[in-house]
Design a protein around this motif. Structure first.
Motif, PDB file in Angstrom:
ATOM      1  N   UNK A   1      -5.793 -38.701 -56.346  1.00 41.96           N
ATOM      2  CA  UNK A   1      -5.848 -38.878 -57.792  1.00 41.96           C
ATOM      3  C   UNK A   1      -4.682 -39.811 -58.106  1.00 41.96           C
ATOM      4  N   UNK A   2      -4.979 -40.992 -58.610  1.00 40.24           N
ATOM      5  CA  UNK A   2      -3.972 -42.020 -58.844  1.00 40.24           C
ATOM      6  C   UNK A   2      -3.834 -42.310 -60.332  1.00 40.24           C
ATOM      7  N   UNK A   3      -2.598 -42.442 -60.790  1.00 38.44           N
ATOM      8  CA  UNK A   3      -2.339 -42.779 -62.186  1.00 38.44           C
ATOM      9  C   UNK A   3      -1.238 -43.826 -62.258  1.00 38.44           C
TER      10      UNK A   3
ATOM     11  N   UNK B   1      -0.431 -52.435 -60.441  1.00 37.04           N
ATOM     12  CA  UNK B   1       0.231 -51.831 -59.287  1.00 37.04           C
ATOM     13  C   UNK B   1      -0.775 -51.679 -58.153  1.00 37.04           C
ATOM     14  N   UNK B   2      -0.274 -51.515 -56.917  1.00 36.18           N
ATOM     15  CA  UNK B   2      -1.135 -51.371 -55.746  1.00 36.18           C
ATOM     16  C   UNK B   2      -0.701 -50.137 -54.961  1.00 36.18           C
ATOM     17  N   UNK B   3      -1.692 -49.335 -54.559  1.00 35.96           N
ATOM     18  CA  UNK B   3      -1.458 -48.189 -53.683  1.00 35.96           C
ATOM     19  C   UNK B   3      -2.468 -48.263 -52.552  1.00 35.96           C
TER      20      UNK B   3
ATOM     21  N   UNK C   1      -4.194 -47.383 -65.759  1.00 35.55           N
ATOM     22  CA  UNK C   1      -5.462 -46.937 -65.167  1.00 35.55           C
ATOM     23  C   UNK C   1      -5.273 -45.682 -64.323  1.00 35.55           C
ATOM     24  N   UNK C   2      -6.283 -44.824 -64.331  1.00 39.05           N
ATOM     25  CA  UNK C   2      -6.347 -43.645 -63.467  1.00 39.05           C
ATOM     26  C   UNK C   2      -7.621 -43.731 -62.641  1.00 39.05           C
ATOM     27  N   UNK C   3      -7.532 -43.311 -61.368  1.00 34.36           N
ATOM     28  CA  UNK C   3      -8.702 -43.341 -60.490  1.00 34.36           C
ATOM     29  C   UNK C   3      -8.650 -42.187 -59.514  1.00 34.36           C
ATOM     30  N   UNK C   4      -9.825 -41.787 -59.050  1.00 30.66           N
ATOM     31  CA  UNK C   4      -9.950 -40.835 -57.951  1.00 30.66           C
ATOM     32  C   UNK C   4     -10.627 -41.597 -56.824  1.00 30.66           C
ATOM     33  N   UNK C   5      -9.982 -41.644 -55.657  1.00 32.65           N
ATOM     34  CA  UNK C   5     -10.533 -42.394 -54.526  1.00 32.65           C
ATOM     35  C   UNK C   5     -10.503 -41.525 -53.274  1.00 32.65           C
ATOM     36  N   UNK C   6     -11.471 -41.717 -52.422  1.00 33.24           N
ATOM     37  CA  UNK C   6     -11.529 -40.979 -51.166  1.00 33.24           C
ATOM     38  C   UNK C   6     -10.499 -41.561 -50.200  1.00 33.24           C
ATOM     39  N   UNK C   7      -9.803 -40.694 -49.495  1.00 32.24           N
ATOM     40  CA  UNK C   7      -8.844 -41.105 -48.487  1.00 32.24           C
ATOM     41  C   UNK C   7      -9.597 -41.287 -47.183  1.00 32.24           C
ATOM     42  N   UNK C   8      -9.848 -42.499 -46.807  1.00 29.18           N
ATOM     43  CA  UNK C   8     -10.608 -42.782 -45.573  1.00 29.18           C
ATOM     44  C   UNK C   8      -9.687 -42.995 -44.379  1.00 29.18           C
ATOM     45  N   UNK C   9      -8.387 -42.858 -44.575  1.00 27.48           N
ATOM     46  CA  UNK C   9      -7.401 -43.094 -43.511  1.00 27.48           C
ATOM     47  C   UNK C   9      -6.754 -41.793 -43.082  1.00 27.48           C
ATOM     48  N   UNK C  10      -7.523 -40.758 -42.902  1.00 29.36           N
ATOM     49  CA  UNK C  10      -6.968 -39.443 -42.560  1.00 29.36           C
ATOM     50  C   UNK C  10      -6.471 -39.410 -41.151  1.00 29.36           C
TER      51      UNK C  10
ATOM     52  N   UNK D   1       0.707 -39.993 -57.615  1.00 27.61           N
ATOM     53  CA  UNK D   1      -0.307 -39.766 -56.584  1.00 27.61           C
ATOM     54  C   UNK D   1      -0.413 -38.269 -56.293  1.00 27.61           C
ATOM     55  N   UNK D   2      -1.639 -37.740 -56.399  1.00 24.94           N
ATOM     56  CA  UNK D   2      -1.904 -36.353 -56.050  1.00 24.94           C
ATOM     57  C   UNK D   2      -2.976 -36.317 -54.971  1.00 24.94           C
ATOM     58  N   UNK D   3      -2.605 -35.998 -53.722  1.00 28.14           N
ATOM     59  CA  UNK D   3      -3.626 -35.845 -52.684  1.00 28.14           C
ATOM     60  C   UNK D   3      -4.313 -34.483 -52.836  1.00 28.14           C
ATOM     61  N   UNK D   4      -5.613 -34.466 -52.664  1.00 31.08           N
ATOM     62  CA  UNK D   4      -6.381 -33.223 -52.764  1.00 31.08           C
ATOM     63  C   UNK D   4      -7.451 -33.200 -51.681  1.00 31.08           C
ATOM     64  N   UNK D   5      -7.848 -31.993 -51.255  1.00 29.05           N
ATOM     65  CA  UNK D   5      -8.911 -31.832 -50.256  1.00 29.05           C
ATOM     66  C   UNK D   5     -10.060 -31.047 -50.865  1.00 29.05           C
ATOM     67  N   UNK D   6     -11.259 -31.417 -50.468  1.00 31.51           N
ATOM     68  CA  UNK D   6     -12.458 -30.687 -50.843  1.00 31.51           C
ATOM     69  C   UNK D   6     -13.327 -30.629 -49.596  1.00 31.51           C
ATOM     70  N   UNK D   7     -13.379 -29.478 -48.975  1.00 30.78           N
ATOM     71  CA  UNK D   7     -14.100 -29.365 -47.712  1.00 30.78           C
ATOM     72  C   UNK D   7     -13.413 -30.205 -46.654  1.00 30.78           C
TER      73      UNK D   7
END
Length: 58
Positions: free
Chosen positions: A29-31, A38-40, A49-58, A17-23
């Motif tokens: 970034x999940x791999x 697996x579940x995250x 599988x690899x995915x990029x998902x928005x963190x809506x739980x900030x 898991x790599x958390x990243x910010x843009x603005x």
């Protein structure tokens, strides 16, 4: 990790898991490096599988 200011995100073994910010938005970034499903944070990752998902739980 706290003393060195290294960010750490808990996850199941085999998930990277790599958390990243843009603005104002943040993303994960999940791999899944395993041959198992697996579940995250309610996000299901299929084997390798690899995915990029928005963190809506900030």
């Amino acid at each position: 990790m706290k003393q060195q200011h290294i960010e750490h995100t808990e996850s199941e073994e085999g998930i990277e898991v790599y958390p990243r910010k843009l603005g104002e938005k943040s993303y994960y970034f999940l791999m899944n490096h395993t041959q198992e499903v697996k579940v995250f944070k309610d996000i299901v990752l299929q084997p390798y599988e690899s995915r990029v998902v928005e963190n809506r739980h900030q």
